[in-house]
Motif scaffolding. Sequence first.
Motif, short mmCIF file in Angstrom:
data_model
loop_
_atom_site.label_atom_id
_atom_site.label_comp_id
_atom_site.label_asym_id
_atom_site.label_seq_id
_atom_site.Cartn_x
_atom_site.Cartn_y
_atom_site.Cartn_z
N ILE A 150 27.50 49.74 -5.68
CA ILE A 150 26.35 49.11 -5.04
C ILE A 150 25.09 49.87 -5.44
N SER A 151 24.09 49.12 -5.91
CA SER A 151 22.82 49.73 -6.30
C SER A 151 21.69 48.73 -6.14
N HIS A 152 20.63 49.14 -5.46
CA HIS A 152 19.43 48.32 -5.28
C HIS A 152 19.78 46.92 -4.75
N ASP A 153 20.62 46.87 -3.71
CA ASP A 153 21.03 45.63 -3.04
C ASP A 153 21.87 44.71 -3.93
N ILE A 182 26.82 45.63 -17.45
CA ILE A 182 25.68 45.02 -16.76
C ILE A 182 24.74 46.14 -16.35
N GLU A 183 23.46 45.95 -16.61
CA GLU A 183 22.47 46.96 -16.24
C GLU A 183 21.20 46.28 -15.75
N PHE A 184 20.35 47.06 -15.09
CA PHE A 184 19.07 46.55 -14.63
C PHE A 184 18.03 46.61 -15.74
N SER A 189 13.91 43.79 -11.89
CA SER A 189 13.75 42.37 -11.53
C SER A 189 14.80 41.50 -12.20
N GLN A 190 15.55 42.06 -13.13
CA GLN A 190 16.54 41.28 -13.88
C GLN A 190 17.83 42.10 -14.07
N LEU A 191 18.93 41.35 -14.23
CA LEU A 191 20.18 41.95 -14.66
C LEU A 191 20.40 41.58 -16.13
N ILE A 192 20.75 42.58 -16.92
CA ILE A 192 21.01 42.34 -18.34
C ILE A 192 22.49 42.62 -18.58
N ALA A 193 23.21 41.58 -18.99
CA ALA A 193 24.66 41.68 -19.16
C ALA A 193 25.05 41.42 -20.62
N ILE A 201 22.99 38.41 -21.86
CA ILE A 201 22.61 37.42 -20.85
C ILE A 201 21.64 38.07 -19.88
N VAL A 202 20.55 37.38 -19.57
CA VAL A 202 19.55 37.90 -18.64
C VAL A 202 19.55 37.05 -17.38
N LYS A 203 19.68 37.71 -16.24
CA LYS A 203 19.69 37.02 -14.96
C LYS A 203 18.56 37.55 -14.09
#
Length: 206
Positions: A150-153, A182-184, A189-193, A201-203
């Motif tokens: 768990i990190s940053h909600d 997966i990283e921030f 503001s985004q997840l980069i997988a 993939i950017v979420k």
Amino acid sequence: ETGFLTKGERISSRGYNLPKSPKTRKSNIIGIFAKKYKNPFLIFLAAILVVLILFFMFFKEGTAQQMEVILHDAKISGHYAEAIAQLQQLSTDNLEVSDKIVRLQEVIRKYERIDPFVDDVAVVSTKNAKGTLNSDFQEIIPAIYTAINISHDIVFVQSKDNLWGAFDKDGKSLLKCEFIKIEFSTDFSQLIAFDKNQNKIVKVIH
């Protein structure tokens, strides 16, 4: 004719005997109630009733505050069996307290381990799997994952295939377990997988 009026009669301006009007009877009823409410004994009973109501309200509020303190300490320490014992001593007649006791007992029976809460989320473990609970001790992410961070909600979960996915802390799926990493983003503001083929993939999460 005796010249005396019977009870409930009055003399009109013309000298005739007339029965009491509804208005007069109503005034007498109001008078009776007024006298009753001026009765010191009734006032005393009313005062006792008010005191009992206020006592019940303050007792209930105090019990709720004590319950929150016990649960808060348990969430930090992870000592839930002790929390149940303290809640049972506090009150078993209070429905809210009783509900918390039952829920905690169910959680303890279901999971082998309950970690301390982080950002209102606790990781729970069975023999070979992990999941999460929210602050009300309700299961949010089922215990089917081999690892959870768990990190940053954001809750990162790893499947049996060693692939990662992501949820928000309320259990909403953000990324399926299809990625090796997966990283921030730098501003979180985004997840980069990255998948097995190193496709990115950017979420957007915020």
